[in-house]
Design an enzyme around this catalytic site. Sequence first.
Site, PDB file in Angstrom:
ATOM      1  N   GLU A  10      -9.704  -5.648  13.457  1.00  0.00           N
ATOM      2  CA  GLU A  10     -10.651  -5.972  12.397  1.00  0.00           C
ATOM      3  C   GLU A  10     -10.835  -7.486  12.325  1.00  0.00           C
ATOM      4  OE1 GLU A  10      -9.737  -2.236   9.395  1.00  0.00           O
ATOM      5  OE2 GLU A  10      -9.057  -4.243   8.842  1.00  0.00           O
ATOM      6  N   CYS A  59       0.826  -1.212   0.000  1.00  0.00           N
ATOM      7  CA  CYS A  59       0.000   0.000   0.000  1.00  0.00           C
ATOM      8  C   CYS A  59       0.858   1.258   0.000  1.00  0.00           C
ATOM      9  CB  CYS A  59      -0.912   0.018   1.224  1.00  0.00           C
ATOM     10  SG  CYS A  59      -1.993  -1.413   1.392  1.00  0.00           S
ATOM     11  N   SER A  96     -12.821  -5.205   8.443  1.00  0.00           N
ATOM     12  CA  SER A  96     -12.094  -4.685   7.295  1.00  0.00           C
ATOM     13  C   SER A  96     -13.086  -4.161   6.272  1.00  0.00           C
ATOM     14  CB  SER A  96     -11.256  -5.808   6.673  1.00  0.00           C
ATOM     15  OG  SER A  96     -10.855  -5.473   5.370  1.00  0.00           O
ATOM     16  N   CYS A 112      -1.954   3.135   3.061  1.00  0.00           N
ATOM     17  CA  CYS A 112      -2.714   2.125   3.795  1.00  0.00           C
ATOM     18  C   CYS A 112      -3.815   2.772   4.637  1.00  0.00           C
ATOM     19  CB  CYS A 112      -1.777   1.285   4.659  1.00  0.00           C
ATOM     20  SG  CYS A 112      -2.494  -0.316   5.142  1.00  0.00           S
ATOM     21  N   ASP A 113      -4.714   1.932   5.128  1.00  0.00           N
ATOM     22  CA  ASP A 113      -5.993   2.379   5.675  1.00  0.00           C
ATOM     23  C   ASP A 113      -5.895   3.541   6.657  1.00  0.00           C
ATOM     24  OD1 ASP A 113      -6.886   0.264   4.196  1.00  0.00           O
ATOM     25  OD2 ASP A 113      -7.707  -0.877   5.867  1.00  0.00           O
ATOM     26  N   CYS A 124      -5.239  -1.834  -1.325  1.00  0.00           N
ATOM     27  CA  CYS A 124      -6.144  -2.940  -1.657  1.00  0.00           C
ATOM     28  C   CYS A 124      -7.268  -2.470  -2.577  1.00  0.00           C
ATOM     29  CB  CYS A 124      -6.691  -3.556  -0.383  1.00  0.00           C
ATOM     30  SG  CYS A 124      -5.399  -4.191   0.709  1.00  0.00           S
TER      31      CYS A 124
END
Length: 567
Positions: A454, A57, A480, A130-131, A202
């Site tokens: 998650e 990511c 997630s 990333c997240d 992702c």
Amino acid sequence: MSDPTRPARIDERSRNVTEGVMRAPNRSMYYAMGYRETDFSKPMVGVASAHSTITPCNSGLQPLADTVVAALKEAGANPQLFGTPTVSDGIGMGTEGMKYSLVSREVIADSIETCVNGLWQDGVVVIGGCDKNMPGGMMALVRTNVPGIYVYGGTIKPGHYQGRDLNIISVFEAVGEFTAGRLDPVDFKEIEKRACPGSGSCGGMYTANTMSAAFEALGMSLPYSSTMANEDAEKLASAAESARVLVEAIKRGLRPRDIVTREAIENAVSVIMATGGSTNAVLHFLAIAHAAEVPWTIDDFECIRRRVPVIVDMKPSGHYLATDLHQAGGIPQVMKLLLEAGLLHGECVTITGRTIAEVLENVPAAPRADQGVIRTLSDPLYAEGHLAILRGNLSPEGCVAKISGLKNPAITGPARVFDSEDDAMGAIMARRIVEGDVVVIRYEGPKGGPGMREMLAPTSALVGQGLGESVGLITDGRFSGGTWGMVVGHVSPEAFVGGPIALVRDGDSVTIDAHRQLVQLNVGDEELARRAADWTPPSPRYTRGVLAKFAKLTSSASKGAVTDLDL
């Protein structure tokens, strides 16, 4: 709002460390890095880069950072590059390492705030992948309220195997298929190797892509930037343009809180609903609104859900990936449809200085006929949004369910109770969970986990075993963006503070009903009162370090799990 016509000093903040006799030592430090005397009248612009070889990511962010630095110099600014940490959700998933994921959101926000304010920077470009890079960076932007822009690292391209597009969720679900005997070892290994072919976040409408789309709708990222692939040349061009746009924003004095208003957040959440975005967006926009000092509650999501349909057919519950959405017209096409239907505030200003309506002026009024990703509002995938806020005696403060793609969004069944994700995963992999069960995973909340892991591994395993729609799962943890199925998360109050989820016993009847927005423990009030009287709080799992600090400071998930709510 800041006056866009004012003749502001573009070094309004940085002159605190560059101007006057008393700042000679400060300037000396800059000379050591190659600054010239003429540079001290230019704006100092932070470049907060989350580049890292920890995760794909973020492994492609350095070229973007280099491009931003060069473009800032060309635009007459002094770029100041610094790093922010990242945690890979996909790599930490299913382990103790995942407890650090949500914590990293706060660490990222704190680290950017620290550098921007500690160095008196005049503006900042945040580059993330990333997240938790996404909300962490945006929280810092609205906290510091210096002119800023978010540059998303971009999505990964799909992998391929036997004519099928793959992504990271394909691998998580393959684990369940393999353990159920539905996938042979050769195919299992090939899916593992081929799912992630390069750099980028992702690829479905998972958390990173959800938040990037929302930031574009919010007005804090450039149009079309949220669905570009990391490895494509247009991503570099967009990064350079972001730098130029930011310098103009500094000149105009346009600040994040001029952009991130309540109406802008409504726009962002409307796009999240329309695109079938991640449940994590609920948690993160509560935190962003708190940082921006914008009144916003968990019930505001429900109000928007009821009026905005799902019109984008994206994975995890749909068919397409972010690269497909980009080719179909990207987020501007989605926003144009919503704007034409009166579902967006077109007057909201963006970082470009133009309004949403002005940005979308030349976007077609209807999606192209040769694509299947974006539907019209007259032919939606679902007539209402997919992120429902549920309540009941099991979650009086509210919880979040993703209800899209379900044939039957209601289940009543016996509880199968686990006090950690690890215990639940063991039972699932041992095939002890059967059709009709309701899995309850508790003590995984913000304080209890700590860190609110998650539950992608257990939900994906259930899907892989063919139980995705016939088994319910309730947790005070998170999910997630790749999760789908009969799942309810963010249950509040959490078990660690004595929330009703702590009182559930194995075999109790539990109901999840998305249509009635109900999550209910079917046990009498008197019995629940007896159980509550017998309940004792558990000892903290961590007493030192960052997890202990997070557990001590974090709020309820219904308030965004922020660490500065009551300070």
